[in-house]
Design a protein around this motif. Structure first.
Motif, mmCIF file in Angstrom:
data_model
loop_
_atom_site.group_PDB
_atom_site.id
_atom_site.type_symbol
_atom_site.label_atom_id
_atom_site.label_comp_id
_atom_site.label_asym_id
_atom_site.label_seq_id
_atom_site.Cartn_x
_atom_site.Cartn_y
_atom_site.Cartn_z
ATOM 1 N N GLU A 196 27.738 4.674 80.256
ATOM 2 C CA GLU A 196 27.479 4.307 78.858
ATOM 3 C C GLU A 196 27.809 5.467 77.924
ATOM 4 O O GLU A 196 27.731 6.625 78.328
ATOM 5 N N ASP A 197 28.123 5.119 76.682
ATOM 6 C CA ASP A 197 28.528 6.116 75.676
ATOM 7 C C ASP A 197 29.578 7.061 76.252
ATOM 8 O O ASP A 197 29.466 8.286 76.154
ATOM 9 N N THR A 248 26.356 8.508 80.231
ATOM 10 C CA THR A 248 25.069 8.357 80.913
ATOM 11 C C THR A 248 25.048 7.104 81.791
ATOM 12 O O THR A 248 25.712 6.112 81.501
ATOM 13 N N GLY A 262 21.727 5.058 83.438
ATOM 14 C CA GLY A 262 20.271 5.064 83.559
ATOM 15 C C GLY A 262 19.641 6.275 82.881
ATOM 16 O O GLY A 262 18.645 6.815 83.360
ATOM 17 N N GLY A 263 20.252 6.727 81.791
ATOM 18 C CA GLY A 263 19.710 7.856 81.046
ATOM 19 C C GLY A 263 20.067 9.229 81.609
ATOM 20 O O GLY A 263 19.679 10.257 81.053
ATOM 21 N N VAL A 264 20.820 9.266 82.701
ATOM 22 C CA VAL A 264 21.201 10.539 83.331
ATOM 23 C C VAL A 264 22.600 10.937 82.856
ATOM 24 O O VAL A 264 23.514 10.109 82.842
ATOM 25 N N ASN A 265 22.759 12.194 82.471
ATOM 26 C CA ASN A 265 24.079 12.690 82.076
ATOM 27 C C ASN A 265 24.952 12.898 83.309
ATOM 28 O O ASN A 265 24.653 13.748 84.150
ATOM 29 N N PRO A 293 19.493 7.499 88.784
ATOM 30 C CA PRO A 293 18.266 8.109 88.239
ATOM 31 C C PRO A 293 17.352 8.680 89.323
ATOM 32 O O PRO A 293 16.669 9.677 89.089
#
Ligand code: CYT
Length: 285
Positions: A44-45, A73, A75-78, A280
């Motif tokens: 994402e992004d 990302t 699951g919010g992980v870079n 994640p």
């Protein structure tokens, strides 16, 4: 005469270029093997950078390896997802083969999920199955950490040594996480020892019989070099193989690259669901 810049200097230049396009400090690197490249669409992004635009980054010459670094990302992980890799059989030196893994470290990665397409030596495996790598046997005839030792790549003071431990190369913690998640998703995930050859020829039936006697379950032409330098730098590693074909002589049929790619496509959904859910959990430390 001017001396050529050392590996650390060249990797730093690549990392700085990447950071100028995507500033986030990364946590996890993911290297996608043959046929598994579509996983990158999960990011994402995303900032997508062609390998050709990164100074010093080696370019793959193999069909099915698209050659892009996708940052963003999951699951919010870079994460940094490598869509395609180079292999020693293409004629690349160990410094070149390991360049991307070194750069991932300089971008902040302390974890690595490394994936590949492999031949199944273990007769209990089936084509299209996923296997969690428990250990490896490096028969490529070379070593990824060849050359002067450079401790500047290390994650911690304990890593970056000239001689470094490989007894826990494939993290027990991450293997356990992978097994638990696979069970949850009803995906069979046996463990296996990955044996690496140089390639590019596939193996002979006699070689496969010999490798089975040596304790190998899977055979392929990648991964071990990346894992060796990852361990040199203190990165925690999870290795996943997709059995794209049974190794030579196991079945009465020839092996071809198209089959390897097709199997990747067929198992893509399962692979994607598993790895996406793992990200994640692998990053939580
Ligand atoms: N298959 C593969 N050997 C095989 O049989 N993907 C790599 C090496």
């Amino acid at each position: 005469m001017l001396e050529a810049p050392d590996q650390y200097t060249r990797c730093t230049a690549a990392a700085e270029h990447i950071r100028s396009l995507h500033a986030a400090t990364l946590t996890l690197g993911i290297i996608l093997g043959s046929g598994l490249g579509d996983f990158a669409s999960q990011v994402e992004d995303a900032t997508t950078i062609a390998y050709a635009d990164i100074p010093g980054w080696p370019l793959s010459t193999v069909a099915g390896h698209s050659g892009k670094l996708v940052l963003g990302t999951i699951g919010g992980v870079n994460v940094a997802v490598m869509q395609g890799r180079v292999h020693a059989y293409e004629g690349y030196s160990m410094a070149e083969v390991t360049f991307p893994t070194r750069v991932l470290r300089l971008l902040g990665c302390t974890g690595l999920i490394v994936t590949n397409a492999a031949g199944g030596i273990n007769k209990s495996y089936g084509q299209g199955g996923l296997v969690c790598i428990s250990d490896h046997i490096n028969l490529t005839g070379t070593n990824a950490a060849l050359g002067p030792n450079d401790s500047r790549f290390a994650c911690s003071p304990a890593s970056g040594q000239r001689f470094f431990d490989m007894s826990t190369a494939y993290s027990a913690r991450l293997r356990q996480i992978a097994h638990a998640e696979a069970a949850k998703q009803n995906i069979p995930l046996p463990e296996g020892v990955y044996l690496a050859v140089l390639g590019p020829s596939y193996e002979t039936p006699a070689e496969i019989r010999a490798f089975r006697t040596l304790g190998a379950d899977l055979v392929g032409m990648s991964t071990v070099h990346e894992v060796i330098v990852a361990r040199h730098m203190g990165i925690e590693v999870l290795g996943l193989s997709l059995v794209t074909n049974m190794a030579a002589g196991v079945l009465d049929q020839a092996i071809n690259h198209e089959e390897v790619m097709e199997t990747g496509k067929r198992v893509e959904k399962q692979f994607t669901a598993l790895v996406k859910a793992l990200v994640p959990q692998v990053a939580a430390q």
